[in-house]
Write a protein that holds these residues in place. Structure first.
Motif, short mmCIF file in Angstrom:
data_model
loop_
_atom_site.label_atom_id
_atom_site.label_comp_id
_atom_site.label_asym_id
_atom_site.label_seq_id
_atom_site.Cartn_x
_atom_site.Cartn_y
_atom_site.Cartn_z
N MET A 17 0.82 -1.22 0.00
CA MET A 17 0.00 0.00 0.00
C MET A 17 0.85 1.27 0.00
N ARG A 18 2.17 1.12 -0.13
CA ARG A 18 3.03 2.30 -0.14
C ARG A 18 2.82 3.11 -1.41
N PRO A 19 3.01 4.45 -1.31
CA PRO A 19 3.58 5.20 -0.19
C PRO A 19 2.55 5.66 0.85
N VAL A 20 1.25 5.44 0.57
CA VAL A 20 0.23 5.98 1.48
C VAL A 20 0.33 5.33 2.86
N SER A 21 0.64 4.03 2.92
CA SER A 21 0.70 3.34 4.20
C SER A 21 1.87 3.80 5.06
N ASP A 22 2.84 4.52 4.47
CA ASP A 22 3.91 5.10 5.28
C ASP A 22 3.39 6.26 6.14
N LEU A 23 2.28 6.85 5.72
CA LEU A 23 1.69 7.97 6.45
C LEU A 23 0.58 7.51 7.40
N PRO A 25 -1.28 3.83 8.67
CA PRO A 25 -1.30 2.37 8.59
C PRO A 25 -2.56 1.90 7.86
N LYS A 26 -2.41 0.87 7.03
CA LYS A 26 -3.57 0.43 6.24
C LYS A 26 -4.73 -0.01 7.13
N GLU A 27 -4.43 -0.49 8.34
CA GLU A 27 -5.49 -0.92 9.25
C GLU A 27 -6.37 0.26 9.69
N MET A 28 -5.86 1.48 9.49
CA MET A 28 -6.63 2.68 9.86
C MET A 28 -7.29 3.33 8.65
N TRP A 29 -7.16 2.72 7.50
CA TRP A 29 -7.82 3.28 6.32
C TRP A 29 -9.33 3.15 6.46
N PRO A 30 -10.08 4.17 6.04
CA PRO A 30 -11.53 4.15 6.25
C PRO A 30 -12.24 3.28 5.23
N PHE A 31 -13.29 2.65 5.69
CA PHE A 31 -14.19 1.90 4.80
C PHE A 31 -15.57 1.91 5.42
N ARG A 32 -16.53 2.41 4.68
CA ARG A 32 -17.91 2.49 5.14
C ARG A 32 -18.02 3.12 6.53
N GLY A 33 -17.30 4.22 6.72
CA GLY A 33 -17.47 5.02 7.92
C GLY A 33 -16.60 4.69 9.11
N GLN A 34 -15.73 3.68 8.99
CA GLN A 34 -14.85 3.37 10.11
C GLN A 34 -13.59 2.68 9.58
N PRO A 35 -12.50 2.68 10.37
CA PRO A 35 -11.26 2.06 9.90
C PRO A 35 -11.36 0.54 9.82
N VAL A 58 0.81 -5.04 17.18
CA VAL A 58 1.25 -3.78 16.58
C VAL A 58 2.77 -3.70 16.70
N ARG A 59 3.32 -2.62 16.22
CA ARG A 59 4.76 -2.37 16.34
C ARG A 59 4.99 -0.88 16.47
N GLU A 60 6.21 -0.52 16.76
CA GLU A 60 6.58 0.89 16.82
C GLU A 60 6.28 1.55 15.47
N GLY A 61 5.67 2.72 15.52
CA GLY A 61 5.29 3.41 14.30
C GLY A 61 3.81 3.29 13.98
N LYS A 62 3.10 2.46 14.75
CA LYS A 62 1.66 2.31 14.52
C LYS A 62 0.86 2.86 15.70
N GLU A 63 1.30 4.00 16.18
CA GLU A 63 0.65 4.62 17.33
C GLU A 63 -0.79 5.03 17.01
N LEU A 64 -1.09 5.31 15.74
CA LEU A 64 -2.47 5.64 15.39
C LEU A 64 -3.41 4.50 15.75
N ILE A 65 -2.98 3.28 15.53
CA ILE A 65 -3.81 2.11 15.88
C ILE A 65 -3.95 2.01 17.39
N VAL A 66 -2.83 2.15 18.09
CA VAL A 66 -2.85 2.04 19.56
C VAL A 66 -3.78 3.08 20.17
#
Length: 255
Positions: A17-23, A25-35, A58-66
């Motif tokens: 999913m790069r380069p967008v997933s570098d900004l 995480p794909k798990e936080m991409w929206p679909f039908r109103g929620q990630p 998770v791993r370091e760098g995925k603080e949005l998910i956390v």
């Protein structure tokens, strides 16, 4: 069945999913109103799994998910994958939380929205009543959409009863499955139930020289050599949102 855990691996590098997933995480991409991660957790809960028995890796760098989990699903447990050693290592890192329970692996970018996949899988698992098995899932994919499901395996199956069959092995790419049709193929899907012992095998998997990760396929074959392997033919239209073409196609179907 009350001890079944669910592991949701969300520590991947999102290379497809790069380069967008570098900004984001794909798990936080929206679909039908929620990630996507919300869809995954709700699917697990809808299959009867308590929030406290869901583990997100998770791993370091995925603080949005956390941060999202802390806000929306505070009882979901989190495990940090210390090194980028792939899916087998992500699963093995949860051993201390899984304990002696069997567990389901839920890949958070593959979904069946009409009839959630894990609900179908858990129903078949309970009905079968043999909790020492590996229970995979397969979905019917139109041949014209095959490119939207990269890396999916094809199983050699037999003894189909209802929607559950015995798995004899993994077919080579290009090899026809017995239930394939001219316009459709049956392919592996990102929902599998494992016996707890599988985590030791994932942990001890050799390093793949090409990927430099623990070899998931090697471990999977060892697990299914030790335990009976079956699969469930899932109903409903499947989506793989783990690539940009797959994500965009799913978005177009949701309009």
């Amino acid at each position: 069945m009350e001890n079944l855990k669910v592991i949701i691996p969300a520590a991947g590098r999102g290379t497809r999913m790069r380069p967008v997933s570098d900004l984001v995480p794909k798990e936080m991409w929206p679909f039908r109103g929620q990630p996507l991660i919300a869809w995954a957790i709700q699917e697990a809960m809808g299959a009867g799994i308590p929030e406290r028995d869901i583990i997100v890796v998770v791993r370091e760098g995925k603080e949005l998910i956390v941060n999202y989990l802390q806000d929306k699903f505070p009882k979901v447990q989190r495990v940090y994958q210390q090194h980028p050693l792939g899916l087998a290592d992500a699963l093995a890192s949860c051993a201390h939380l899984v304990g002696s329970a069997n567990f389901a692996m839920l890949i958070p970018d593959q979904f069946i929205f009409s009839t959630p996949a894990l609900t179908q899988l858990v129903f078949a698992y309970r009905k079968k009543g043999d909790f020492g098995i590996v229970l995979s899932s397969i979905v019917k994919i139109p041949s014209q959409h095959r490119s939207l499901f990269p890396g999916t395996a094809k199983f050699s199956v037999s003894n189909l009863r209802g929607n559950v069959a015995s798995v004899m092995g993994i077919l080579a790419e290009g090899q026809a499955g017995v239930y394939d049709e001219q316009d459709y193929q049956w392919r592996g899907f990102g929902r599998t139930i494992y016996p707890s012992e599988a985590l030791k095998i994932f942990s001890g998997a050799p390093v793949n020289e090409k990927t430099k990760e623990l070899d998931f396929r090697h471990a999977f074959l060892e697990i299914t050599d030790r335990h009976p392997h079956h699969c469930v033919f899932l109903a409903g239209e499947a989506y793989d949102l783990g690539t940009l073409p797959g994500y965009n196609w799913a978005i177009s179907q949701a309009i």
